[in-house]
Scaffold this active site. Structure first.
Site, short mmCIF file in Angstrom:
data_model
loop_
_atom_site.label_atom_id
_atom_site.label_comp_id
_atom_site.label_asym_id
_atom_site.label_seq_id
_atom_site.Cartn_x
_atom_site.Cartn_y
_atom_site.Cartn_z
N CYS A 534 0.85 -1.19 0.00
CA CYS A 534 0.00 0.00 0.00
C CYS A 534 0.88 1.25 0.00
CB CYS A 534 -0.91 0.02 1.23
SG CYS A 534 -2.04 -1.40 1.32
N THR A 535 0.37 2.31 -0.56
CA THR A 535 1.10 3.59 -0.54
C THR A 535 0.84 4.23 0.81
OG1 THR A 535 0.75 3.81 -2.91
CG2 THR A 535 1.44 5.77 -1.73
#
Length: 673
Positions: A534-535
């Site tokens: 995930c960012t």
């Protein structure tokens, strides 16, 4: 004798006029309160027969104001007369209410009087219009004035007004009709001393009527009134003109023909035109008489009227105008040179419909961009809506909607005027081999991405991974497109514009996303932990980076060199000359911006293109243009291909050889340890 009662002018404003006023206010006048010319028209009086009572009812004596009122060459309707006026718009409702209306009215009346003194009839129907345009609510406050002079003593009519056929033969009226039908005249003279009536201009009164008996001299005007005993407002100033220049004739009386038959000759002999003899005692002076002529409102009182267009306008058109209004307001005081049309016509391709993509799209719409296309292969998940403003909870249900199409649909709900579309598309990437069974699909995906790149002016790289940006970088460089790149860290971000291809750029070529790397993009997605998948960023970072990316693009579009705009020199912004080539009307156009949220600091950076870059070097671009999908497939499937193609492998070998030839000195203390 009865005093002549004139039917006053009233205004008839078409809805298109208010749209024209809106455009004039936003694009031309802005904050100026200068007076401008305006043109209206009037036609002969009209009436209709009431079916219940059988009585003939006269319609109003109107001046029509249409959508072309501010144009230089106004095409008036057939059988109509042009009326010119002065228009003045105020910037606030308070200024409109407090305006010195008497001074404006007297100025218009002075212009009419000056034309009378010069012997001209061109301004006898001159009018005044003052307005305040509330462009937020689409309410228009306006007040017309049709100045007409007051004659003392008043004009009187012998007996009463009667039908023109009581004074003229049917053949004479036919002759007049045929003369003025194709070219209507506001005022004209008629002499009936010959075999057939003859028509002449008012300005030639002396010569035209020389030797003509008084009872064969007629003053005529196109009458916008249909009332049997009340001639229209234009006659008032015409009589003032005649009294000024021919005072003795005014005492004797003028034979007046109120011409109302402009469209067709009556077959039953019932001519609508009226005739009467009017006169006034005294010769009058040469000083300007007092004038009247402010229009009454719908309550019958002297006061402005209000046109409220909002209820009758298409909501989509309201939204379209409101979006443009906020942008055009920038040009009023701050940026007169801002080219909004260039921004609005820019077609933007957004690769990635995640957090960055959503915020970029919203900011582009704020700048008036009308063409936005999304490309993404993911679906909306439950973690998305709180960070990605184009999605809602319902979009996550049943496995989630495709992000690209969902984002495009949401844009159109926010603003129906945007041309938004979405493509569910996977972008092939280096380091992610394509199985033989999927090669055909990959080739099709590449062809779709090539087509979309051709159809757009700007390509935004807004994806999660480093390698997914490689193919769009190659396509953008090969096709000469503006490529905007945004990448996020935890509390840092990078925003940059890719440099133009060497054959297109001026001076030193700017680098792309890969120009600072000496390694080719590879698989960065496999075997990642949850936080790496995930960012993970501070929540406000994406919106800052996205907005900065769009603002950089807009500054670039406003620069005269466009994609070839040079970056600012390596010195502090305050030391840069205002006329520097690196500026657009919006300011500097940097190459890269590195943002540090922990320090709330931005750092502009300039990086030159690298001749061994795996993304934008001539070697890679030439290989793509020559071999097409074949070379792309090698880049996807073969580890080390891009290094070999660009010569990075030789650079590695040279580096290793250099290290081996270095005699390292080992500290004795470290050796003892």
């Amino acid at each position: 004798m009865p005093i002549v009662q004139f039917t006053p002018f009233s205004s008839l404003v078409e809805p298109n006029f208010w749209h024209a006023l809106t455009d004039l206010k936003i694009d031309v006048l802005r904050l100026s309160e200068d007076s401008v010319s305006i043109t209206g028209s009037y036609a002969s009086g009209r009436s209709f027969v009431d079916r219940e009572t059988g009585k003939e009812i006269a319609l109003g004596c109107t001046v029509d104001i249409g959508g072309e009122a501010f144009s230089k060459d106004v095409q008036v309707p057939p059988h109509s007369i042009t009326a010119t006026g002065i228009f003045k718009n105020y910037n606030t409702i308070e200024e409109f209410k407090a305006a010195d209306k008497t001074a404006s009215f007297n100025q218009a009346a002075d212009e009419i009087w000056a034309s009378i003194e010069k012997g001209s009839t061109s301004l006898l129907t001159h009018f005044l219009l003052i307005t305040f345009a509330d462009l937020k609510k689409y309410k228009y406050y306006y007040w017309f004035a049709f100045p007409a002079f007051v004659t003392k003593p008043a004009w009187e009519v012998d007996g009463d007004w009667r039908g023109a056929s009581d004074q003229f033969s049917n053949e004479a009226l036919n002759t007049i009709f045929n003369t003025v039908h194709l070219s209507p005249k506001p005022f004209f003279l008629v002499r009936t001393s010959g075999k057939a009536p003859e028509i002449g201009p008012i300005e030639e009164y002396d010569s035209f009527f020389k030797g003509v008996p008084t009872n064969e001299r007629t003053i005529a005007f196109l009458d916008p009134s249909a009332a049997p005993s009340n001639p229209g407002w234009p006659l008032r100033n015409l009589l003032t003109y005649l009294r000024y220049h021919f005072p003795s004739a005014a005492s004797e009386g003028f034979r007046v023909l109120c011409w109302r038959d402009t469209e067709h000759v009556p077959h039953d002999g019932r001519w609508k035109s009226r005739f009467g003899i009017v006169r006034t005692s005294g010769e009058g002076g040469k000083d300007r008489p007092t004038a009247v002529g402010w229009e009454k409102n719908v309550q019958g009182k002297l006061g402005p009227r209000v046109a409220d267009l909002a209820p009758m306008m298409d909501p989509k058109r309201l939204a379209d105008q409101a979006v443009d209004l906020n942008l055009k307001l920038m040009r009023w005081r701050i940026l007169p040179a801002l080219d909004l049309d260039k921004i609005a016509s820019t077609k933007c391709l957004l690769l990635g419909a995640g957090t960055l993509g959503c915020y970029v799209a919203r900011t582009l719409m704020g700048w008036g961009v009308r063409k936005i296309t999304f490309v993404d292969s993911a679906r909306v998940s439950f973690s998305n809506p709180v960070r990605q403003p184009l999605f809602e909870f319902e979009d996550c249900l049943n496995g989630g909607k495709p992000k690209a199409a969902c984002a495009a649909e949401r844009l159109k709900k926010i603003f129906p005027g945007v041309d938004a579309s979405g493509f569910n598309l996977s972008i092939p990437m280096p380091g992610h081999p394509i199985p033989p069974a999927s090669v055909a699909q990959a080739k099709q995906d590449v062809a779709t991405l090539e087509r979309l790149t051709d159809e757009h002016d700007v390509v935004f790289l807004l994806m999660d991974s480093r390698e997914s940006r490689w193919l769009p970088t190659v396509l953008g460089a090969a096709k000469g497109k503006i490529v905007m790149n945004a990448a996020l860290g935890f509390d840092t971000y990078l925003v940059m514009r890719h440099g133009a291809r060497a054959s297109l750029s001026k001076g030193t070529r700017l680098g792309c996303y890969y120009c600072n790397d000496i390694v080719a993009p590879a698989d960065s997605l496999t075997d990642r932990t949850l936080d790496q998948m995930c960012t993970v960023t501070r929540p406000g970072l994406a919106s800052i980076a996205a907005s900065t990316t769009v603002e950089l693009l807009v500054s670039l579009l406003q620069h005269p060199d466009g994609i070839n705009a040079p970056p600012p020199p390596p010195q502090r912004e305050k030391d840069i000359d205002e006329d520097s080539a690196s500026r657009s009307v919006l300011g500097l156009v940097p190459h890269q911006l590195r943002g540090f949220l922990a320090e709330f600091r931005n750092m502009p950076i300039t990086g030159a293109a690298y001749n061994r870059c795996t993304g934008c070097s001539d070697t890679v671009i030439d290989a793509y243009e020559t071999r097409g999908f074949e070379v792309l497939l090698k880049a996807f499937n073969e580890t080390g291909f891009l290094e070999s193609l660009t010569g990075l492998d030789k650079l590695y070998a040279e580096g290793e050889a250099a290290l081996e030839n270095v005699d390292w000195e080992i500290d004795d203390e470290e050796n003892d340890m």
